[in-house]
Design an enzyme around this catalytic site. Structure first.
Site, PDB file in Angstrom:
ATOM      1  N   SER A 142       3.646   3.149 -12.027  1.00 18.54           N
ATOM      2  CA  SER A 142       3.612   4.331 -11.162  1.00 18.54           C
ATOM      3  C   SER A 142       5.034   4.890 -11.149  1.00 18.54           C
ATOM      4  O   SER A 142       5.983   4.197 -11.531  1.00 18.54           O
ATOM      5  CB  SER A 142       3.225   3.883  -9.752  1.00 18.54           C
ATOM      6  OG  SER A 142       3.555   4.864  -8.806  1.00 18.54           O
ATOM      7  N   TYR A 155       3.448  -2.060  -2.569  1.00 22.64           N
ATOM      8  CA  TYR A 155       3.077  -1.277  -3.762  1.00 22.64           C
ATOM      9  C   TYR A 155       4.310  -1.044  -4.628  1.00 22.64           C
ATOM     10  O   TYR A 155       4.286  -1.270  -5.833  1.00 22.64           O
ATOM     11  CB  TYR A 155       2.470   0.056  -3.310  1.00 22.64           C
ATOM     12  CG  TYR A 155       1.852   0.884  -4.409  1.00 22.64           C
ATOM     13  CD1 TYR A 155       0.566   0.612  -4.867  1.00 22.64           C
ATOM     14  CD2 TYR A 155       2.544   1.954  -4.977  1.00 22.64           C
ATOM     15  CE1 TYR A 155      -0.023   1.391  -5.866  1.00 22.64           C
ATOM     16  CE2 TYR A 155       1.964   2.730  -5.971  1.00 22.64           C
ATOM     17  CZ  TYR A 155       0.680   2.457  -6.411  1.00 22.64           C
ATOM     18  OH  TYR A 155       0.106   3.230  -7.397  1.00 22.64           O
TER      19      TYR A 155
HETATM   20  P1  NAD Z   1      -9.290   4.090  -7.872  1.00 22.97           P
HETATM   21  O1  NAD Z   1      -9.421   3.601  -6.481  1.00 22.97           O
HETATM   22  O2  NAD Z   1      -9.956   5.360  -8.281  1.00 22.97           O
HETATM   23  O3  NAD Z   1      -9.773   2.953  -8.887  1.00 22.97           O
HETATM   24  C1  NAD Z   1      -9.346   1.625  -8.789  1.00 22.97           C
HETATM   25  C2  NAD Z   1     -10.443   0.711  -9.313  1.00 22.97           C
HETATM   26  O4  NAD Z   1      -9.934  -0.628  -9.266  1.00 22.97           O
HETATM   27  C3  NAD Z   1     -11.728   0.755  -8.468  1.00 22.97           C
HETATM   28  O5  NAD Z   1     -12.852   0.932  -9.307  1.00 22.97           O
HETATM   29  C4  NAD Z   1     -11.742  -0.618  -7.793  1.00 22.97           C
HETATM   30  O6  NAD Z   1     -13.071  -1.133  -7.590  1.00 22.97           O
HETATM   31  C5  NAD Z   1     -10.984  -1.461  -8.808  1.00 22.97           C
HETATM   32  N1  NAD Z   1     -10.417  -2.678  -8.210  1.00 22.97           N
HETATM   33  C6  NAD Z   1      -9.766  -2.795  -7.032  1.00 22.97           C
HETATM   34  N2  NAD Z   1      -9.433  -4.075  -6.829  1.00 22.97           N
HETATM   35  C7  NAD Z   1      -9.875  -4.771  -7.903  1.00 22.97           C
HETATM   36  C8  NAD Z   1      -9.817  -6.135  -8.278  1.00 22.97           C
HETATM   37  N3  NAD Z   1      -9.265  -7.060  -7.480  1.00 22.97           N
HETATM   38  N4  NAD Z   1     -10.353  -6.493  -9.472  1.00 22.97           N
HETATM   39  C9  NAD Z   1     -10.944  -5.575 -10.268  1.00 22.97           C
HETATM   40  N5  NAD Z   1     -11.035  -4.273  -9.966  1.00 22.97           N
HETATM   41  C10 NAD Z   1     -10.504  -3.874  -8.799  1.00 22.97           C
HETATM   42  O7  NAD Z   1      -7.724   4.151  -8.131  1.00 22.97           O
HETATM   43  P2  NAD Z   1      -6.827   4.855  -9.266  1.00 22.97           P
HETATM   44  O8  NAD Z   1      -6.047   5.915  -8.601  1.00 22.97           O
HETATM   45  O9  NAD Z   1      -7.611   5.156 -10.479  1.00 22.97           O
HETATM   46  O10 NAD Z   1      -5.796   3.670  -9.556  1.00 22.97           O
HETATM   47  C11 NAD Z   1      -5.792   2.905 -10.745  1.00 22.97           C
HETATM   48  C12 NAD Z   1      -4.391   2.374 -10.979  1.00 22.97           C
HETATM   49  O11 NAD Z   1      -3.491   3.468 -11.139  1.00 22.97           O
HETATM   50  C13 NAD Z   1      -3.832   1.527  -9.827  1.00 22.97           C
HETATM   51  O12 NAD Z   1      -3.108   0.433 -10.357  1.00 22.97           O
HETATM   52  C14 NAD Z   1      -2.896   2.484  -9.131  1.00 22.97           C
HETATM   53  O13 NAD Z   1      -1.876   1.816  -8.449  1.00 22.97           O
HETATM   54  C15 NAD Z   1      -2.366   3.266 -10.312  1.00 22.97           C
HETATM   55  N6  NAD Z   1      -1.773   4.552  -9.985  1.00 22.97           N
HETATM   56  C16 NAD Z   1      -2.520   5.512  -9.362  1.00 22.97           C
HETATM   57  C17 NAD Z   1      -1.917   6.727  -9.069  1.00 22.97           C
HETATM   58  C18 NAD Z   1      -2.669   7.822  -8.395  1.00 22.97           C
HETATM   59  O14 NAD Z   1      -2.021   8.779  -7.954  1.00 22.97           O
HETATM   60  N7  NAD Z   1      -3.981   7.773  -8.303  1.00 22.97           N
HETATM   61  C19 NAD Z   1      -0.584   6.961  -9.424  1.00 22.97           C
HETATM   62  C20 NAD Z   1       0.133   5.963 -10.052  1.00 22.97           C
HETATM   63  C21 NAD Z   1      -0.475   4.762 -10.330  1.00 22.97           C
END
Ligand code: NAD
Length: 260
Positions: A142, A155
């Protein structure tokens, strides 16, 4: 077809960024495993990609559970014929001032983000090292791998930690043709972020519009959210980049929010 005949396991692929990456990999010719805690949604995503199950499968996996990661990874290797790409992406967000964080929430965050990255990496690397085919490992970092924000102590800690893990994997994996890199997105409108907008508005005592404008997108060059397509394209590029010229690196995909 930049990923033709590769097999990719993407964690957290039932939603958001993981689902977008799995879809992009599939379009580029890869077979994909949709690994997620939510097996119902993982099944639906896999079915939508390939109802025959030949080139897409769902795996029920809690990335913080050692046995689930071992069993799930073995099932992917057996069914899809190997493992060439791991995307360690599953993650959650919990926001609170540090002084109010419970130890249980701190541990939960580090378990999903860091134990999950370690366990899936170990399972993938063990396989990649025995086949001699090499491979690519991508971590979903991130902008918070590079900088901090208020209310996000675990985080930010975990996302910084992924840089260290990727660099170590780059060094240990090099002899086996394994590359490791981190993608560092800015804010992407997924359920993870949609949930944070009202939470941050409450914590900071400002409106939801102000959270988006003055907190989330304040430092971008164009006031835009990073898109799922932006992140998926970066993942295809890094997964398909064949040489170790790009290993141990982190790529910031954030509309200029953070530059270095
Ligand atoms: P999201 O909530 O849309 O999807 C996350 C998925 O991870 C969900 O389907 C959830 O069921 C699954 N999950 C959660 N805990 C789990 C576990 N213990 N084992 C297996 N699956 C699990 O979120 P997103 O925004 O797509 O985030 C995905 C990644 O991207 C994360 O690591 C997040 O930190 C990172 N990220 C997101 C953003 C953003 O702005 N959305 C920015 C930077 C980084």
């Amino acid at each position: 077809m930049r990923l033709k005949n590769r097999v990719a396991l993407v964690t957290g692929a039932a939603s958001g960024i993981g689902r977008a990456i799995a879809g992009a990999f599939h379009r580029e010719g890869a077979k994909v495993a949709i690994a997620d805690l939510d097996s119902g949604r993982a099944n639906a995503v896999a079915q939508a990609l390939d109802a025959s199950g030949k080139t897409a499968m769902a795996v029920a996996m809690d990335v913080a559970d050692e046995a689930a990661v071992e069993t799930g990874t073995a099932a992917v290797i057996a069914r899809l014929g190997g493992l060439d790409i791991l995307v360690s992406n599953a993650g959650i967000q919990i926001v609170a001032p540090l002084v109010e964080f419970t130890l249980a929430d701190w541990r939960k965050m580090l378990a999903i983000h860091l134990d999950g990255a370690f366990l899936t990496t170990r399972a993938a690397m063990r396989h990649m090292q025995t086949t001699g085919r090499g491979g690519a490992i991508l971590y979903m970092g991130s902008v918070h791998s590079k900088t901090a924000s208020k209310l996000k102590a675990p985080y930010v800690t975990a996302k910084h930690g992924l840089l260290g893990l990727a660099r170590t994997v780059a060094k240990e994996g090099a002899a086996h043709g394994i590359r490791a890199n981190v993608i560092c997105p800015g804010f992407v409108l997924t359920p993870l972020v949609e949930k944070q907008i009202p939470e941050q508005a409450k914590e900071l005592a400002i409106s939801e519009e102000e959270v988006v404008k003055s907190v989330m997108l304040k430092d971008t060059v164009d006031g835009e959210f990073t898109t799922l397509a932006d992140v998926a394209e970066a993942a295809v590029f890094l997964a398909g980049f064949e040489s170790a010229a790009l290993t141990g690196q982190s790529l910031i995909v954030s509309h200029g929010w953070h530059m270095e």
